[in-house]
Design a protein around this motif. Structure first.
Motif, PDB file in Angstrom:
ATOM      1  N   ARG A 292       0.804  -1.228   0.000  1.00 48.35           N
ATOM      2  CA  ARG A 292       0.000   0.000   0.000  1.00 48.35           C
ATOM      3  C   ARG A 292       0.835   1.276   0.000  1.00 48.35           C
ATOM      4  N   ILE A 293       2.104   1.188  -0.349  1.00 45.07           N
ATOM      5  CA  ILE A 293       2.968   2.360  -0.306  1.00 45.07           C
ATOM      6  C   ILE A 293       3.333   2.796  -1.725  1.00 45.07           C
ATOM      7  N   GLU A 294       3.219   4.089  -1.984  1.00 45.73           N
ATOM      8  CA  GLU A 294       3.647   4.692  -3.240  1.00 45.73           C
ATOM      9  C   GLU A 294       4.773   5.674  -2.907  1.00 45.73           C
ATOM     10  N   LEU A 295       5.572   6.033  -3.893  1.00 43.76           N
ATOM     11  CA  LEU A 295       6.733   6.879  -3.635  1.00 43.76           C
ATOM     12  C   LEU A 295       6.653   8.159  -4.453  1.00 43.76           C
ATOM     13  N   GLY A 296       6.385   9.268  -3.757  1.00 43.02           N
ATOM     14  CA  GLY A 296       6.471  10.585  -4.374  1.00 43.02           C
ATOM     15  C   GLY A 296       7.794  11.212  -4.014  1.00 43.02           C
ATOM     16  N   LEU A 297       8.516  11.765  -4.997  1.00 51.86           N
ATOM     17  CA  LEU A 297       9.844  12.320  -4.778  1.00 51.86           C
ATOM     18  C   LEU A 297       9.931  13.743  -5.312  1.00 51.86           C
ATOM     19  N   GLY A 298      10.699  14.561  -4.597  1.00 52.90           N
ATOM     20  CA  GLY A 298      10.986  15.902  -5.053  1.00 52.90           C
ATOM     21  C   GLY A 298      12.480  16.147  -5.082  1.00 52.90           C
ATOM     22  N   ALA A 299      12.922  16.991  -6.020  1.00 47.86           N
ATOM     23  CA  ALA A 299      14.349  17.268  -6.165  1.00 47.86           C
ATOM     24  C   ALA A 299      14.883  18.149  -5.055  1.00 47.86           C
ATOM     25  N   GLY A 300      13.979  18.854  -4.349  1.00 52.13           N
ATOM     26  CA  GLY A 300      14.419  19.710  -3.250  1.00 52.13           C
ATOM     27  C   GLY A 300      14.080  21.166  -3.495  1.00 52.13           C
ATOM     28  N   ALA A 301      13.795  21.871  -2.415  1.00 50.90           N
ATOM     29  CA  ALA A 301      13.560  23.315  -2.423  1.00 50.90           C
ATOM     30  C   ALA A 301      13.953  23.835  -1.047  1.00 50.90           C
ATOM     31  N   PHE A 302      13.850  25.144  -0.851  1.00 42.82           N
ATOM     32  CA  PHE A 302      14.209  25.733   0.448  1.00 42.82           C
ATOM     33  C   PHE A 302      15.630  25.290   0.845  1.00 42.82           C
ATOM     34  N   TRP A 303      16.592  25.630   0.000  1.00 41.22           N
ATOM     35  CA  TRP A 303      17.942  25.107   0.170  1.00 41.22           C
ATOM     36  C   TRP A 303      18.644  25.635   1.414  1.00 41.22           C
ATOM     37  N   ASP A 304      18.275  26.818   1.875  1.00 42.53           N
ATOM     38  CA  ASP A 304      18.869  27.313   3.125  1.00 42.53           C
ATOM     39  C   ASP A 304      18.508  26.380   4.276  1.00 42.53           C
ATOM     40  N   ALA A 305      17.228  25.959   4.332  1.00 43.77           N
ATOM     41  CA  ALA A 305      16.781  25.074   5.401  1.00 43.77           C
ATOM     42  C   ALA A 305      17.385  23.688   5.248  1.00 43.77           C
ATOM     43  N   ILE A 306      17.502  23.215   4.010  1.00 46.15           N
ATOM     44  CA  ILE A 306      18.115  21.905   3.763  1.00 46.15           C
ATOM     45  C   ILE A 306      19.571  21.916   4.205  1.00 46.15           C
ATOM     46  N   GLU A 307      20.292  22.988   3.849  1.00 44.53           N
ATOM     47  CA  GLU A 307      21.700  23.085   4.214  1.00 44.53           C
ATOM     48  C   GLU A 307      21.854  23.195   5.729  1.00 44.53           C
ATOM     49  N   ALA A 308      20.913  23.886   6.382  1.00 44.24           N
ATOM     50  CA  ALA A 308      20.966  24.008   7.835  1.00 44.24           C
ATOM     51  C   ALA A 308      20.800  22.663   8.523  1.00 44.24           C
ATOM     52  N   MET A 309      20.110  21.735   7.877  1.00 44.62           N
ATOM     53  CA  MET A 309      19.908  20.392   8.436  1.00 44.62           C
ATOM     54  C   MET A 309      21.042  19.437   8.060  1.00 44.62           C
ATOM     55  N   GLY A 310      22.058  19.915   7.387  1.00 45.84           N
ATOM     56  CA  GLY A 310      23.180  19.058   7.025  1.00 45.84           C
ATOM     57  C   GLY A 310      23.142  18.580   5.597  1.00 45.84           C
ATOM     58  N   GLY A 311      22.118  18.988   4.843  1.00 47.17           N
ATOM     59  CA  GLY A 311      22.058  18.611   3.442  1.00 47.17           C
ATOM     60  C   GLY A 311      23.021  19.431   2.600  1.00 47.17           C
ATOM     61  N   ARG A 312      23.312  18.943   1.404  1.00 45.67           N
ATOM     62  CA  ARG A 312      24.253  19.629   0.512  1.00 45.67           C
ATOM     63  C   ARG A 312      23.482  20.491  -0.470  1.00 45.67           C
ATOM     64  N   ARG A 313      23.841  21.762  -0.541  1.00 46.89           N
ATOM     65  CA  ARG A 313      23.172  22.678  -1.463  1.00 46.89           C
ATOM     66  C   ARG A 313      23.521  22.310  -2.907  1.00 46.89           C
ATOM     67  N   LEU A 314      22.497  22.214  -3.729  1.00 48.22           N
ATOM     68  CA  LEU A 314      22.694  21.882  -5.138  1.00 48.22           C
ATOM     69  C   LEU A 314      22.088  22.970  -6.010  1.00 48.22           C
ATOM     70  N   THR A 315      22.627  23.115  -7.187  1.00 54.67           N
ATOM     71  CA  THR A 315      22.006  23.987  -8.182  1.00 54.67           C
ATOM     72  C   THR A 315      20.776  23.268  -8.731  1.00 54.67           C
ATOM     73  N   PRO A 316      19.867  23.996  -9.396  1.00 53.58           N
ATOM     74  CA  PRO A 316      18.713  23.311  -9.992  1.00 53.58           C
ATOM     75  C   PRO A 316      19.113  22.162 -10.914  1.00 53.58           C
ATOM     76  N   GLY A 317      20.111  22.359 -11.719  1.00 59.64           N
ATOM     77  CA  GLY A 317      20.555  21.288 -12.617  1.00 59.64           C
ATOM     78  C   GLY A 317      21.110  20.104 -11.854  1.00 59.64           C
ATOM     79  N   GLN A 318      21.901  20.385 -10.821  1.00 57.61           N
ATOM     80  CA  GLN A 318      22.458  19.296 -10.014  1.00 57.61           C
ATOM     81  C   GLN A 318      21.358  18.524  -9.281  1.00 57.61           C
ATOM     82  N   SER A 319      20.349  19.220  -8.795  1.00 59.13           N
ATOM     83  CA  SER A 319      19.280  18.539  -8.049  1.00 59.13           C
ATOM     84  C   SER A 319      18.498  17.596  -8.950  1.00 59.13           C
ATOM     85  N   ILE A 320      18.312  17.981 -10.205  1.00 61.36           N
ATOM     86  CA  ILE A 320      17.609  17.093 -11.142  1.00 61.36           C
ATOM     87  C   ILE A 320      18.492  15.900 -11.498  1.00 61.36           C
ATOM     88  N   GLU A 321      19.774  16.159 -11.696  1.00 58.60           N
ATOM     89  CA  GLU A 321      20.702  15.064 -11.951  1.00 58.60           C
ATOM     90  C   GLU A 321      20.719  14.083 -10.783  1.00 58.60           C
TER      91      GLU A 321
END
Length: 774
Positions: free
Chosen positions: A98-127
């Motif tokens: 019963r599980i489906e997988l919705g995925l996003g490339a990422g947004a709100f990069w300041d908040a992502i980086e604050a949580m330890g994520g790596r900031r990506l450019t739009p092109g890099q995030s799609i790659e």
């Protein structure tokens, strides 16, 4: 392409706020009760006011029963794709697919980086998202034996072990708006999931165009890709004439062109208002379904048909001659499996036999079985029916044909505890049945391995660990629901179609497709379970003494024996598995102790255990890994000197790799020979031997020296012309052919008892008339 032909689905999009976690859960439960198909939650791991979405999905999966669940959409930059793949697969297995997988490339990069994520450019995030899809799909491909390697710049994987595979073919949906993301949807994803509030009126058809072109360039059919849409900001109370403002009828009017002209097939309401969810599910969804069906009728577009027709070019090339794939019934299309599908390796083979069917249909109701059977009859290919797929005979798969897999019909229900009456779906496995009956103190004698399917055993015999105490499985079947060759669904019991009911118990695979059984269970709680291993190198006298001892034992004791070569030259090991049907340990010990005197004992153990524990389901993956082994069977009255000498000779010559004896006397022989199509009611033992394909000729010749004329078809791995006459005595076979002529005159189920042919042939018209005149 204005309409992709997908079935309509409706869902909710709930805010995972953590102020009142119970309120979030209640909205999910309300969504299920209201009849929605899907519950989704946004995912912002950096937002302290939200619950963690994956934890929430797990919690809601445990609280719900039917509804599908997804992140909308999961934040990939903060969720490692390899770990996510295993998380999704695990929760899908635990929730029953019963599980489906919705995925996003990422947004709100300041908040992502604050949580330890790596900031990506739009092109890099799609790659990175494209690499993540490769990682996730690669790890789900548990049938591929090679280690997974993905040479990615963002998500490299270097030799990861694959698995587990999800319970169903989990779709990957992408939240996408810009052209490059849309092209990724077309190239790799299973769905496009934007929100209506972020779109202009022309964005959906323009986005579809980009996705469809990218799909074509990737060798895919655009119909593989579901179009989903979040409906955020609507209001059922508003009186204005804006988009999704006003009564349900206005919503239906505005959503209809999105379905028929823009191909949107999943509408997800973004609201935390319980009344809005109920209105959307109770009024908008059914009205929109009706309107879309009416709109599709003139063009003949059927909901659900795209699930089978829409195939990648690679998969289309794997389709088999003789099957009209475009004609698969709509009710079966979404769950059908064909070559090229990610789930094909799990559906193609059985425990013993590798198969390569052209199509596996997986009905979940008797009506769908009838549709599957009607469709299969129109195709020019073999037909097989599968319940558990564990059978040695290999009749539940084929090469190039159609398999009707009833595994989804696996319910176990105690319908009358006082009468010990249990209704069991043909797709259940006996270990699951034992687990379900254990709390009631009930059990059904059913083979010796928990992965064996109900349908195959309960239509052929059922030589189980409680056999001498309670008889065969079929001896306690009191009714069955059956789909006949002509598509009729009938009840068979002593008062309804009694001739069919007689035939189903012993030759059911040759007559129809049973979808459920009513079985009288026995009062069984704990049993004494003993395992003894002897050095039986002096095999002939050992077997003869063993047989005599079994025949003289109390009926409460049922013993099975397996003999196989030991490591030392000429050594033969014999393992006895004995079950005392009850918790009287003193009586059990008295009955089992004499077996210790038969030969030197190498190992012994005995324990008091629930019956369910000794036939626990293993849920092994079937890969057809035993196809080089050939099995032969025989039913004998006694393990006398001639039988034991013949078996010892096979071992001495190296003709057999393993030999088994199942005790089938006692209560088995209380049933009259003419009461069921299983008519061998004088024999006390069922023998089987396994030989390698390279020794087939020698093993066959040695087996014939036993001089027996009675067999158990479930243990025959290869068809021979005289097998029906050995499986059924003359009077039984004659009667069975009459029943066959009445219920399957065109021999539709000719492949369903012996894999390589030689089925029970229907009686000819003249023969049938002569029989009726007598």
């Amino acid at each position: 392409m204005p309409d992709y032909g997908h079935d309509l689905r409706f869902g909710s999009f709930i805010t995972p706020q953590n102020r009142r976690p119970d309120a979030v859960t209640e909205l999910a439960l309300l969504s299920e009760r209201a009849g929605l198909d899907l519950v989704t939650f946004q995912d912002h791991p950096y937002q302290p006011g939200f619950l963690d979405t994956w934890t929430l999905l797990s919690w809601v999966a445990a609280r719900t029963e039917r509804v599908h669940l997804a992140g909308n959409v999961l934040n990939l930059p903060l969720r490692n794709p390899a770990v996510l793949a295993r998380s999704v697969a695990s929760l899908d297995l635990l929730s029953g697919g019963r599980i489906e997988l919705g995925l996003g490339a990422g947004a709100f990069w300041d908040a992502i980086e604050a949580m330890g994520g790596r900031r990506l450019t739009p092109g890099q995030s799609i790659e990175a998202l494209g690499e993540a899809i490769d990682v996730i799909r690669g790890l789900w491909d548990a049938g591929e034996r090679r280690l997974l390697r993905v040479d990615g710049a963002h998500h490299p994987v270097n030799g990861a072990k694959r698995g587990p595979a999800p319970a169903h073919d989990v779709p990957i949906w992408l939240g996408a708006y810009k052209p490059r993301m849309l092209r990724l949807v077309g190239a790799k994803a299973d769905g496009w999931l934007p929100s209506l509030g972020y779109l202009q009126p022309e964005d959906i058809p323009a986005g579809n165009k980009v996705i469809d072109e990218a799909a074509g360039e990737a060798g895919r059919d655009p119909r593989e890709i579901r179009r989903l849409l979040n409906l955020v900001g609507g209001d059922f109370e508003a009186s204005g004439r804006g988009l999704l403002q006003g009564p349900p009828a206005r919503w239906v009017e505005q959503l209809l062109p999105l379905a028929l002209e823009d191909g949107v097939s999943t509408f997800i309401l973004g609201s935390d208002d319980p009344r809005a969810i109920q209105t959307f599910a109770g009024e908008v969804a059914p009205a929109l379904r009706e309107a879309v069906a009416a709109g599709r009728a003139p063009s003949g577009t059927g909901a659900g048909t795209a699930s089978v027709r829409a195939r990648p070019a690679r998969a289309l090339s794997l389709r088999r001659e003789g099957i009209d794939y475009d004609a698969v019934p709509a009710s079966l299309a979404a769950t059908a499996v064909e070559p090229g599908d990610r789930g094909y390796d799990d559906a193609r083979s059985t425990y013993v036999w590798p198969g390569s069917p052209g199509l596996v249909l997986r009905p979940s109701t008797p009506g769908q079985v009838a549709e599957a059977l009607t469709f299969a009859r129109r195709q020019n290919v073999p037909l097989a029916v599968r319940s558990g797929g564990h059978g040695i005979s290999g009749r539940s798969t084929n090469d190039g044909g159609i398999v009707i897999d009833v595994g989804a019909m696996n319910g176990v229900e105690v319908i009358d505890r006082e009468r010990r009456l249990v209704r069991v779906g043909a797709g259940a496995r006996w270990g699951e049945v034992a687990e379900a009956l254990a709390p009631y103190g009930l059990a059904i004698s059913s083979g010796d391995y928990g992965d064996v399917g109900v349908g195959g055993l309960a239509t052929s015999g059922g030589q189980g660990f409680l056999g001498r105490s309670y008889g065969l499985t079929i001896d306690h079947v009191v009714g069955a629901e059956v789909v006949l060759a002509d598509g009729r669904v009938v009840r068979a019991d002593a008062g309804n179609h009694p001739d069919l009911f007689w035939a189903l118990r012993g030759a059911g695979g040759d007559i129809g497709v049973v979808t459920s059984f009513d079985i009288e269970a026995a009062e069984v709680g704990d049993v004494v379970f003993a395992v003894l291993v002897h050095d039986a190198s002096d095999l002939a006298p050992f077997l003869e003494r063993w047989g005599t001892l079994v025949e003289g034992s109390p009926r409460r004791l049922t013993a099975f024996l397996s003999a196989f070569p030991g490591q030392a030259g000429g050594q033969v090991l014999a393992q006895t598995v004995a079950v005392w049907a009850g918790d009287d340990t003193d009586a059990a010990v008295t009955a089992i102790e004499p077996f210790l005197e038969l030969a030197p004992v190498l190992r012994q153990q005995a324990q008091l255990a629930p019956y369910a524990a000794i036939v626990a389901p293993h849920r092994n993956r079937h890969s057809g890994g035993q196809a080089q082994l050939r099995s032969r069977s025989a039913l004998v009255d006694h393990i006398d000197g001639a039988v034991s000498a013949a078996v010892a000779g096979m071992f001495a010559a190296g003709d057999v790799a393993m030999f088994q004896i199942r005790s089938v006397g006692g209560a088995v022989n209380d049933t009259a020979p003419d009461a069921t199509a299983y008519a061998h009611r004088t024999q006390n033992f069922s023998l089987s031997a396994v030989a390698g394909e390279s020794r087939r000729a020698e093993a066959d010749l040695a087996w014939e020296r036993l001089g027996v004329n009675a067999i158990y078809p479930n243990f025959e791995s290869h068809g021979d012309e005289d097998l029906p006459a050995r499986a059924f005595p003359p009077d039984t076979l004659r009667r069975l052919r009459q029943v066959k002529a009445a219920y399957d005159p065109h021999n539709v189920f000719r492949h369903n008892v012996f894999r390589n042919g030689f089925p029970v042939a229907p009686a000819a018209d003249g023969e049938a008339r002569r029989e009726n005149d007598q």
